[in-house]
Design an enzyme around this catalytic site. Structure first.
Site, mmCIF file in Angstrom:
data_model
loop_
_atom_site.group_PDB
_atom_site.id
_atom_site.type_symbol
_atom_site.label_atom_id
_atom_site.label_comp_id
_atom_site.label_asym_id
_atom_site.label_seq_id
_atom_site.Cartn_x
_atom_site.Cartn_y
_atom_site.Cartn_z
ATOM 1 N N ASN A 61 -6.791 2.668 10.059
ATOM 2 C CA ASN A 61 -6.521 4.004 9.502
ATOM 3 C C ASN A 61 -7.773 4.460 8.758
ATOM 4 O O ASN A 61 -8.723 3.698 8.609
ATOM 5 C CB ASN A 61 -5.282 3.993 8.596
ATOM 6 N N VAL A 73 -1.709 -4.364 14.342
ATOM 7 C CA VAL A 73 -2.881 -5.108 14.791
ATOM 8 C C VAL A 73 -3.934 -5.164 13.672
ATOM 9 O O VAL A 73 -4.657 -6.167 13.534
ATOM 10 C CB VAL A 73 -3.421 -4.517 16.116
ATOM 11 N N ASP A 74 -3.998 -4.142 12.857
ATOM 12 C CA ASP A 74 -4.939 -4.094 11.736
ATOM 13 C C ASP A 74 -4.660 -5.253 10.757
ATOM 14 O O ASP A 74 -5.576 -6.003 10.365
ATOM 15 C CB ASP A 74 -4.765 -2.731 11.045
HETATM 16 N N1 AR6 Z 1 -2.882 -8.121 19.297
HETATM 17 C C1 AR6 Z 1 -2.846 -7.091 20.188
HETATM 18 N N2 AR6 Z 1 -2.079 -5.998 20.011
HETATM 19 C C2 AR6 Z 1 -1.320 -5.953 18.901
HETATM 20 C C3 AR6 Z 1 -1.306 -6.971 17.920
HETATM 21 C C4 AR6 Z 1 -2.138 -8.103 18.156
HETATM 22 N N3 AR6 Z 1 -2.204 -9.121 17.288
HETATM 23 N N4 AR6 Z 1 -0.446 -6.604 16.931
HETATM 24 C C5 AR6 Z 1 0.079 -5.409 17.288
HETATM 25 N N5 AR6 Z 1 -0.434 -5.014 18.468
HETATM 26 P P1 AR6 Z 1 -0.397 -0.511 15.638
HETATM 27 P P2 AR6 Z 1 -1.491 2.224 15.566
HETATM 28 C C6 AR6 Z 1 -0.193 -3.788 19.241
HETATM 29 O O1 AR6 Z 1 0.853 -0.051 14.973
HETATM 30 O O2 AR6 Z 1 -0.320 2.773 16.294
HETATM 31 C C7 AR6 Z 1 -1.687 0.024 10.876
HETATM 32 O O3 AR6 Z 1 -0.922 -0.107 9.712
HETATM 33 C C8 AR6 Z 1 1.089 -3.037 19.003
HETATM 34 O O4 AR6 Z 1 2.176 -3.663 19.679
HETATM 35 O O5 AR6 Z 1 -1.011 -1.772 15.176
HETATM 36 O O6 AR6 Z 1 -2.874 2.664 15.975
HETATM 37 C C9 AR6 Z 1 -3.055 0.640 10.593
HETATM 38 O O7 AR6 Z 1 -3.565 0.275 9.325
HETATM 39 C C10 AR6 Z 1 0.734 -1.677 19.617
HETATM 40 O O8 AR6 Z 1 0.860 -1.753 21.045
HETATM 41 O O9 AR6 Z 1 -1.563 0.616 15.530
HETATM 42 C C11 AR6 Z 1 -2.780 2.098 10.674
HETATM 43 O O10 AR6 Z 1 -2.281 2.607 9.447
HETATM 44 C C12 AR6 Z 1 -0.754 -1.532 19.301
HETATM 45 O O11 AR6 Z 1 -1.187 -2.844 18.915
HETATM 46 C C13 AR6 Z 1 -1.707 2.202 11.738
HETATM 47 O O12 AR6 Z 1 -1.035 0.942 11.736
HETATM 48 C C14 AR6 Z 1 -1.088 -0.551 18.203
HETATM 49 O O13 AR6 Z 1 -0.065 -0.596 17.195
HETATM 50 C C15 AR6 Z 1 -2.289 2.399 13.109
HETATM 51 O O14 AR6 Z 1 -1.274 2.604 14.041
#
Ligand code: AR6
Length: 172
Positions: A27, A36-37
Site C-alpha cells: 500500500n 502477501v505484504d
Molecule cells: N504468496 C503469493 N500470493 C499470496 C500470498 C503469498 N504468500 N499471500 C497472499 N497472496 P493481497 P492486494 C495472494 O490482499 O489485493 C495488504 O494489506 C492473495 O491470495 O495480499 O493488492 C497491503 O498492505 C491474492 O491473490 O493484496 C495492502 O494494504 C494476492 O496475493 C493491501 O493488502 C493479492 O492479495 C493490498 O491488497
C-alpha cells in the site's frame, strides 16, 4: 513480444521463490500490512521494514525496490496496486502501471528473474480475470528480452486455473 516459454504460472508462496526479485502487493505507506505484504515482511525480517521506512511511501501505480534480507529472493519490488472502485477510476491503467514499473526497474537493475503475485486481487478487490489479462498483456508487451523468467505465483489452485486459462490465448 516477450517469449511465452519464459513465463511460468505456479501455485505457491511468493516468499519461497529464489528469484532476483519478488514483487510485493503493498500500500502507499510501504510500511507493511496483511496478505502477501504481511507474509513478505514476516519472511524477510525487520530489516525490510527499516529500509521501507526510509522510502517515504509510494504512489499507486508505481513501485520501489529494496533488498530481500532473509528471503531467498535478492530484492523486493514493492508495487502499490489500485483499490477496485468499479473500474471507472483508472484502475486498469494503474494496475498496468504497476507491472510496467516493476519490469522497468528489473531491466534497469539487470535482473534476470521476477516473481509476481496477483496484485490488487485480494483485499483491494480487483476482479481476478480482468487483473490477469492486464498482467498478461503488460508482460507480453513490455518485459525486456534480458529477462530469463517471469513467474506468476498464485496462492491457490483456483487462481492458478484462471491464470492458465487467460494466458492460454493472446487475445481472450
Ligand atoms: N504468496 C503469493 N500470493 C499470496 C500470498 C503469498 N504468500 N499471500 C497472499 N497472496 P493481497 P492486494 C495472494 O490482499 O489485493 C495488504 O494489506 C492473495 O491470495 O495480499 O493488492 C497491503 O498492505 C491474492 O491473490 O493484496 C495492502 O494494504 C494476492 O496475493 C493491501 O493488502 C493479492 O492479495 C493490498 O491488497
Amino acid at each position: 513480444m516477450f517469449p511465452p516459454e519464459r513465463i511460468e504460472i505456479v501455485t505457491g508462496d511468493i516468499t519461497r521463490q529464489a528469484v532476483d526479485a519478488i514483487v510485493n502487493a503493498a500500500n502507499e505507506s510501504l510500511l507493511g500490512g496483511g496478505g502477501v505484504d504481511g507474509a513478505i515482511h514476516r519472511a524477510a525480517g525487520p530489516e525490510l521494514l527499516a529500509e521501507c521506512r526510509a522510502l517515504n511511501g509510494c504512489p499507486t501505480g508505481e513501485c520501489k525496490m529494496t533488498r530481500g534480507y532473509q528471503l531467498p529472493a535478492k530484492h523486493v519490488i514493492h508495487c502499490v496496486g489500485p483499490v477496485w472502485h468499479g473500474g471507472e477510476r483508472g484502475e486498469d491503467e494503474l494496475l498496468a502501471g504497476c507491472y510496467r514499473a516493476a519490469l522497468s526497474l528489473a531491466k534497469a537493475h539487470g535482473l534476470k528473474s521476477l516473481a509476481f503475485p496477483a496484485i490488487s486481487t485480494g483485499v483491494y478487490a480487483f476482479p481476478l480475470e480482468r487483473a490477469t489479462r492486464i498482467a498478461r498483456d503488460t508482460v507480453r508487451a513490455e518485459a525486456d528480452e534480458s529477462l530469463d523468467l517471469v513467474r506468476f505465483v498464485c496462492f491457490d489452485e483456483s487462481t492458478a486455473e484462471t491464470y492458465r486459462r487467460v494466458f492460454a490465448t493472446l487475445t481472450a
